[in-house]
Design an enzyme around this catalytic site. Structure first.
Site, short mmCIF file in Angstrom:
data_model
loop_
_atom_site.label_atom_id
_atom_site.label_comp_id
_atom_site.label_asym_id
_atom_site.label_seq_id
_atom_site.Cartn_x
_atom_site.Cartn_y
_atom_site.Cartn_z
N GLY A 12 -12.61 11.61 -0.69
CA GLY A 12 -13.84 10.98 -0.71
C GLY A 12 -13.66 9.93 0.04
O GLY A 12 -14.76 9.19 0.69
N ASN A 13 -12.44 9.37 -0.48
CA ASN A 13 -12.40 7.89 0.08
C ASN A 13 -12.35 7.70 1.91
O ASN A 13 -12.30 6.85 2.87
CB ASN A 13 -11.08 7.03 -0.19
CG ASN A 13 -9.85 7.53 -0.26
OD1 ASN A 13 -10.25 8.98 0.50
ND2 ASN A 13 -9.14 7.00 -0.21
N LYS A 128 -16.46 20.94 -11.74
CA LYS A 128 -16.48 20.54 -10.62
C LYS A 128 -17.21 20.13 -10.26
O LYS A 128 -18.99 20.14 -10.44
CB LYS A 128 -16.22 21.88 -9.47
CG LYS A 128 -16.24 20.51 -8.09
CD LYS A 128 -15.11 20.13 -7.75
CE LYS A 128 -15.15 19.20 -6.74
NZ LYS A 128 -13.59 18.38 -6.05
N LYS A 211 -11.24 21.92 -2.62
CA LYS A 211 -11.11 21.53 -1.24
C LYS A 211 -9.87 21.66 -1.27
O LYS A 211 -9.24 22.09 -0.19
CB LYS A 211 -11.87 20.84 -0.92
CG LYS A 211 -11.36 18.76 -1.47
CD LYS A 211 -10.37 18.10 -0.70
CE LYS A 211 -9.97 17.06 -0.59
NZ LYS A 211 -9.82 16.40 -2.36
N LYS A 273 -5.17 18.65 -7.35
CA LYS A 273 -4.19 18.50 -6.68
C LYS A 273 -2.94 18.89 -6.78
O LYS A 273 -2.26 19.09 -5.77
CB LYS A 273 -4.01 17.05 -5.96
CG LYS A 273 -5.44 16.48 -5.87
CD LYS A 273 -5.71 15.06 -5.15
CE LYS A 273 -7.17 14.00 -5.06
NZ LYS A 273 -7.96 15.39 -5.10
P1 ADP Z 1 -10.69 13.08 -4.23
O1 ADP Z 1 -12.06 12.40 -3.43
O2 ADP Z 1 -9.55 12.86 -3.13
O3 ADP Z 1 -10.21 14.55 -4.06
P2 ADP Z 1 -10.50 12.70 -6.39
O4 ADP Z 1 -11.27 11.68 -7.33
O5 ADP Z 1 -11.50 13.56 -6.93
O6 ADP Z 1 -10.88 12.74 -5.00
O7 ADP Z 1 -9.26 12.45 -7.42
C1 ADP Z 1 -8.08 11.44 -7.40
C2 ADP Z 1 -8.06 10.98 -8.22
O8 ADP Z 1 -7.78 11.27 -9.88
C3 ADP Z 1 -7.44 9.42 -8.29
O9 ADP Z 1 -8.37 8.00 -7.42
C4 ADP Z 1 -7.72 9.10 -9.91
O10 ADP Z 1 -8.48 7.79 -10.29
C5 ADP Z 1 -7.60 9.83 -10.41
N1 ADP Z 1 -6.93 10.64 -11.33
C6 ADP Z 1 -7.14 11.82 -12.90
N2 ADP Z 1 -5.65 11.80 -13.09
C7 ADP Z 1 -5.05 10.55 -12.26
C8 ADP Z 1 -3.31 10.53 -12.61
N3 ADP Z 1 -2.26 11.53 -13.13
N4 ADP Z 1 -2.76 10.17 -11.34
C9 ADP Z 1 -3.32 9.38 -10.17
N5 ADP Z 1 -4.37 9.61 -10.57
C10 ADP Z 1 -5.39 10.53 -11.03
MG MG Z 2 -11.73 15.69 -5.85
#
Ligand code: ADP
Ligand code: MG
Length: 311
Positions: A12-13, A128, A211, A273
């Site tokens: 998203g970023n 999701k 994704k 991820k």
């Molecule tokens: P994207 O839009 O890149 O898919 P998401 O918000 O879905 O991003 O996932 C990334 C986020 O997951 C990070 O910004 C963080 O806040 C969160 N997160 C949750 N658990 C963890 C973890 N164990 N280590 C790092 N980040 C984590």
């Molecule tokens: Mg995500």
């Protein structure tokens, strides 16, 4: 294909939360992508679409409420719109950045459909989060109307839909053809439109394919060398946001699986991820996965930062 192939999943970023943010964000993202392109790699870009598909679906909801003759646009239709709207911005931004650096590059966006299994257990457990962030009170009103919501990684509440596993990228051959022709390819945006095939016809399904999962499948089918997941954190962490937090730098698939089992990664954000990274890394010797910050993509690929997952 002689060049190394990487699949880059943008979070998203990389895209921002609204139309103005998107213009600024994609310009920066394009810089990151062209830095990678200058390393002579085959590049396929996938991306999320949470805020964008939320905006489109909200707009469509309002049209149905206000005008009698309009029918509701199903979620897969909104996903298709988001692929086009994000893809064109990203494609143009990358083309402009290539031009600015004097590189004669080609960039294409492919509307992508993903076959899923209609009996996937995910339909029993929505995970999701999609659309705009809500307060707890707004989420409770939705829940009372039978629309499931969940808290999303400390950032507020969102509507939650099933996230079935991707089985087949319908446009795989198109992506391969464009790669061979030297294009940077944007595909499987928003996880792709989830579809099932019946009697030779594709039908949209009310779900969102993650994704990160679709990026893993696409990377395997393209026989890619690296799956690179670019997000809002430089590393995945153990004990995330706790006093004893530990950033993960270089871990094996076995270690990653243990950390998953210990519950370190939030479902719907970091968990897919890490799981996608594990699945890609263990799918064939030599394949590696990387999770890092958007800005750190080049450093990450060079092994200087990020969370690397390998056999
Ligand atoms: P994207 O839009 O890149 O898919 P998401 O918000 O879905 O991003 O996932 C990334 C986020 O997951 C990070 O910004 C963080 O806040 C969160 N997160 C949750 N658990 C963890 C973890 N164990 N280590 C790092 N980040 C984590
Ligand atoms: Mg995500």
């Amino acid at each position: 294909m002689d060049k190394r192939t990487i699949v880059v999943a943008l979070g998203g970023n990389a895209l921002g939360n609204d139309i103005d943010e998107q213009k600024v964000a994609v310009a920066k993202t394009a810089g990151v992508i062209v830095d990678l392109a200058q390393q002579d790699l085959n590049i396929v870009i996938t991306h999320g679409n949470g805020p964008q598909v939320g905006m489109i679906q909200t707009a469509m909801d309002n049209v149905v409420v206000r005008y009698k003759n309009y029918k509701q646009v199903p979620l897969p239709g909104s996903i298709a719109m988001s692929q086009g709207y994000i893809g064109i911005d990203l494609q143009n931004a990358i083309k402009y950045e290539l031009l600015r650096r004097g590189i004669d590059g080609k960039v294409s966006t492919i509307l992508s459909q993903i076959e899923i299994d209609k009996n996937d257990p995910a339909f029993q457990h929505p995970t999701k989060p999609i659309g705009r962030f809500m307060t707890k009170e707004e989420a409770e009103i939705n829940e009372a109307h039978g629309i499931p919501c969940m808290e999303d990684a400390g950032r507020g509440y969102r509507i939650v839909v099933p996230s079935p596993m991707p089985k087949r990228v319908r446009e795989l051959e198109t992506v391969k053809t464009l790669l061979r022709a030297g294009h940077i390819v944007i595909a499987c945006g928003g996880g792709g439109m989830p579809v099932v095939e019946e009697d030779g016809q594709l039908h949209g399904v009310n779900a969102v394919v993650d994704k990160d999962n679709v990026s893993c499948l696409l990377a395997q089918k393209l026989d890619a060398d690296q799956l690179i997941i670019l997000t809002a954190v430089e590393h995945a962490a153990l004990n995330f946001r706790k006093e004893n937090q530990v950033w993960l730098k270089d871990i094996t698939v076995e270690e990653a699986k243990r950390y998953v089992a210990e519950g370190h990664f939030a479902p719907g954000s970091m968990l897919p991820k890490v799981e996608a990274s594990i699945r890609f890394a263990e799918s064939k010797p030599g394949r590696r996965s990387l999770i890092t910050l958007l800005d750190k993509a080049t450093d990450g690929l060079a092994g200087k930062t990020g969370t690397h997952i390998h056999i």
